[in-house]
Design a protein around this motif. Structure first.
Motif, short mmCIF file in Angstrom:
data_model
loop_
_atom_site.label_atom_id
_atom_site.label_comp_id
_atom_site.label_asym_id
_atom_site.label_seq_id
_atom_site.Cartn_x
_atom_site.Cartn_y
_atom_site.Cartn_z
N HIS A 16 0.75 -1.12 0.06
CA HIS A 16 0.07 -0.10 0.18
C HIS A 16 0.88 1.30 0.04
N ILE A 17 2.02 1.21 -0.82
CA ILE A 17 2.83 2.47 -0.76
C ILE A 17 2.45 3.53 -1.63
N VAL A 18 1.50 2.88 -2.79
CA VAL A 18 0.58 3.83 -3.48
C VAL A 18 -0.87 3.15 -3.44
N THR A 19 -1.60 4.17 -3.80
CA THR A 19 -3.07 3.52 -3.64
C THR A 19 -3.37 2.88 -5.03
N PRO A 20 -4.43 1.96 -5.11
CA PRO A 20 -4.71 1.19 -6.24
C PRO A 20 -5.17 2.27 -7.41
N GLY A 21 -5.76 3.36 -7.38
CA GLY A 21 -5.96 4.25 -8.23
C GLY A 21 -4.87 4.85 -8.89
N ASP A 22 -3.92 5.36 -8.00
CA ASP A 22 -2.52 6.00 -8.37
C ASP A 22 -1.82 4.77 -9.31
N LEU A 23 -1.71 3.44 -8.77
CA LEU A 23 -1.15 2.45 -9.48
C LEU A 23 -1.72 2.25 -11.15
N ASP A 24 -2.88 2.38 -10.96
CA ASP A 24 -3.73 2.29 -12.36
C ASP A 24 -3.47 3.47 -13.35
N GLU A 25 -3.33 4.61 -12.54
CA GLU A 25 -2.78 5.83 -13.38
C GLU A 25 -1.28 5.61 -14.14
N ALA A 26 -0.42 4.97 -12.96
CA ALA A 26 0.83 4.80 -13.46
C ALA A 26 0.91 3.69 -14.80
N GLU A 27 0.14 2.71 -14.48
CA GLU A 27 0.12 1.97 -15.55
C GLU A 27 -0.40 2.35 -16.91
N SER A 28 -1.37 3.21 -16.73
CA SER A 28 -1.66 4.00 -18.12
C SER A 28 -0.69 4.67 -18.72
N VAL A 29 -0.01 5.58 -17.91
CA VAL A 29 0.90 6.34 -18.35
C VAL A 29 2.06 5.49 -19.07
N LEU A 42 7.75 7.52 -11.39
CA LEU A 42 8.70 8.48 -11.01
C LEU A 42 8.18 9.73 -11.70
N ASP A 43 7.63 9.27 -13.08
CA ASP A 43 7.32 10.33 -14.11
C ASP A 43 6.15 11.22 -13.36
N THR A 44 5.16 10.52 -12.72
CA THR A 44 4.15 11.11 -12.33
C THR A 44 4.11 11.57 -10.78
N GLY A 45 5.39 11.43 -10.33
CA GLY A 45 5.49 11.91 -9.01
C GLY A 45 4.82 11.09 -7.93
N LEU A 46 4.31 10.05 -8.18
CA LEU A 46 3.83 9.07 -7.14
C LEU A 46 4.88 8.34 -6.25
N ILE A 47 5.88 8.38 -6.48
CA ILE A 47 6.81 7.77 -5.58
C ILE A 47 8.24 8.51 -5.94
N THR A 48 9.19 8.58 -4.96
CA THR A 48 10.50 9.24 -5.17
C THR A 48 11.43 8.14 -5.70
N GLU A 49 12.69 8.68 -6.19
CA GLU A 49 13.73 7.77 -6.46
C GLU A 49 14.16 6.80 -5.49
N GLU A 50 14.31 7.30 -4.42
CA GLU A 50 14.97 6.62 -3.23
C GLU A 50 13.78 5.52 -2.80
N ASP A 51 12.51 5.99 -2.57
CA ASP A 51 11.60 4.81 -2.26
C ASP A 51 11.58 3.79 -3.29
N LEU A 52 11.75 4.17 -4.55
CA LEU A 52 11.70 3.10 -5.64
C LEU A 52 12.97 2.38 -5.43
N ARG A 53 13.90 2.61 -5.24
CA ARG A 53 15.25 1.93 -5.28
C ARG A 53 15.12 1.01 -3.70
N ARG A 54 14.64 1.53 -2.76
CA ARG A 54 14.17 0.58 -1.65
C ARG A 54 13.35 -0.49 -1.70
#
Length: 583
Positions: A16-29, A42-54
């Motif tokens: 649950h780091i991002v909401t299901p709705g945000d995840l769907d939006e990122a998949e669409s992008v 990263l492009d949509t600003g839903l997660i930071t680079e450090e969070d993604l690497r963690r």
């Protein structure tokens, strides 16, 4: 160890780091842009680079490390050569008798891991890290190299043969060339150049004094003493630079200009050389021109809000003139190259005429002027319009002939980009009138004029403070604070109820990693859009003050206002903005 989009999606759903709705939006992008799910997040600003690497570290079962402000022993750091560390974004930070822990941005870089394993004979334990950690570790190399260079210079300079400077003892050009190619002087000059590249210098000044030779580097716009050498080595170093630049070694009475190129492990750098006779010998100044424009964006250069939008609108035009203005070294050409990068698509033909060619760009036809053989900006531009270009960049408008050709080219179906030496965006228009360009041609061609300066950027460990009522009053005498507050609120840089008493500012804080509290530079800009009101003033041959006053009414943020805006954002300090604007 490759992380798939499905693995990432599954993990994000469970945690649950991002909401299901945000995840769907990122998949669409990701589908629209044909990029990975991680890149879309990263492009949509839903997660930071450090969070993604963690997250990646968790999924792959690899440790995440943050190296910032961590003490790394010099011997361990240098197990990986600096060129490899920079090219592959990999640094060693911990060692045992049998293992070496390395921090990486890309743990799938098996070639780098294999090379280090073969070089060290140790078992390599990859760890995921972030870009800030890699940047911090690479700075440690620089400091280590600085000490190393000092030792090299001291050792080699003592071995140089002295060239006599007494009258009547002039050496032949052949003898001077032999001395300039001896190993000690070659090493000293190579060291000076490499040191300047690593330090991020824009200029090298080699200045003969009465009893010594002073070497200074211009870094982030300010000159810093780099080293002091014995006065006796000055002619040898000058001779070596003349050899590299293909200049006359036995000419010491007249100024000379030349250029040469150096290629290190990570980049190509051109050096523009100017040699000038002085009372104590020949002074040499070298401008460093890094031949890569990759990685620049208008946002990264400091453009934002309405100013950014005005430039993007201008780039959509197929004809007209886009000008950048400012003093030497204010980043004008970098801004133009960044605009060119936006325009550089397969559908258009782009040609440039420059002095010198500062960056190499793919798919762009770049031409170097040669005034010594009569190949000037005006000659080059006159030829370019016969080459069927869609977009033309003229390095600089220096004279009436070039100005006329640029304006005419923009009238006849070309988008023309160029630079002009004026102190403000509004000052460009009277300057063109002074160059005998008719006002009706100016209003027909100019789309936007960008005025700019460069201010030093504060390091991350800056100190926060608030202005006192007295300081607010004093600052208000220099700049319209009410206007800036409107800009800040409109771009949501501060809250709707913000007042100057409650807005934090920042000042530099020195540390071992940031010697004077500043690192790098960012632009402060003003973007003048030539609308109907400005056109009327131009036709009346109004002054630059009248044009600027109208542009402010039309919503233009001036350079000093943009500087205060960026000071509020924590990018720079008020003192730095006032220093640069007053220069």
């Amino acid at each position: 160890m490759h992380l798939t989009s499905d693995q990432l999606k599954s993990f994000l759903k469970d945690t649950h780091i991002v909401t299901p709705g945000d995840l769907d939006e990122a998949e669409s992008v990701a589908r629209k842009k044909s990029i990975s799910l991680g890149a879309a997040l990263l492009d949509t600003g839903l997660i930071t680079e450090e969070d993604l690497r963690r997250v990646k570290a968790n999924i792959l079962g690899i440790s995440f490390v943050n190296l910032e402000n961590q003490l790394i022993e010099k011997e361990i750091l240098r197990l990986i050569p600096e060129p490899i560390a920079r090219t592959h974004n990999i640094v060693s930070f911990k060692k045992t008798d049998t293992t070496l822990e390395v921090a990486m941005l890309d743990v799938d870089d098996l070639a780098a891991i294999g090379f280090i394993k073969k070089k060290t004979g140790l078992k390599i334990l990859p760890r995921i890290t972030n870009a800030a950690s890699i940047k911090y570790a690479l700075q440690l190399y620089q400091k280590d190299l600085k000490t190393e260079f000092g030792d090299i210079l001291e050792k080699e300079a003592s071995q140089l043969k002295t060239i006599s400077q007494e009258e009547g003892t002039e050496m032949s050009e052949g003898d001077l060339k032999k001395l300039a190619e001896e190993l000690p002087v070659v090493r000293v000059v190579e060291t000076l150049l490499k040191h300047a590249i690593i330090q991020g210098a824009s200029d090298i000044h080699i200045e003969p004094m009465e009893t010594q030779l002073l070497v200074r580097y211009r870094i982030d716009g300010l000159l810093h003493d780099a080293m002091v050498l014995p006065k006796t080595v000055a002619p040898n170093i000058t001779a070596r630079i003349k050899v590299l630049s293909n200049l006359k070694l036995d000419e010491k009475r007249l100024p000379q200009d030349g250029r040469f190129k150096v290629e290190n492990d990570t980049e190509k750098v051109s050096f523009r050389v100017s040699i000038l006779p002085t009372s104590f010998g020949e002074k040499t100044v070298m401008r460093l021109l890094r031949e890569s424009s990759e990685g620049f964006t208008l946002e990264g250069l400091g453009f934002h809000g309405e100013s950014l939008e005005r430039i993007y609108v201008a780039t959509k035009q197929t004809t007209g003139l886009i000008l950048t203005t400012g003093p030497t070294g204010s980043g004008k050409t970098t801004t133009l190259y960044t605009v060119l990068d936006i325009l550089n698509t397969p559908e258009v033909n782009i040609s440039t005429v420059e002095d010198p060619v500062e960056y190499q760009m793919p798919r762009v036809n770049q031409t170097q002027v040669r005034p010594d053989i009569g190949f000037t900006f005006s000659v080059g531009l006159r030829t370019l319009v016969r080459q069927d270009p869609d977009i033309i960049m003229v390095g600089e408008i220096r004279d009436t002939e070039t100005a006329n050709l640029a304006v005419n080219a923009s009238l006849t179906g070309h988008l023309v980009l160029s630079t002009l030496h004026t102190n403000s965006a509004a000052g460009a228009i009277p300057r063109l009138v002074d160059m005998k360009i008719e006002p009706f041609l100016i209003v027909s061609t100019i789309k936007v004029v960008i005025g700019q300066r460069l201010v030093r950027r504060l390091c991350d460990n800056k100190e926060e403070y608030f202005l006192t009522p007295e300081e607010i009053t004093k600052l208000g005498e220099t700049v319209d604070l009410d206007r800036i507050l409107i800009f800040l609120k409109s771009e949501r840089a501060v809250g709707e109820d913000a007042t100057w008493e409650k807005i934090p500012f920042y000042r530099p804080k020195e540390s071992k990693d940031c010697e004077d509290g500043y690192g790098g530079r960012v632009g402060i800009h003003e973007v003048l859009h030539v609308n109907s009101a400005i056109r009327e003033l131009v036709m009346k041959e109004a002054t630059s003050e009248e044009i600027e006053a109208q542009a402010k009414k039309d919503g233009m943020m001036t350079m000093i206002e943009d500087g205060v805006f960026k000071a509020v954002q924590g990018l720079t300090s008020i003192e730095e903005v006032l220093r640069v604007i007053s220069e």
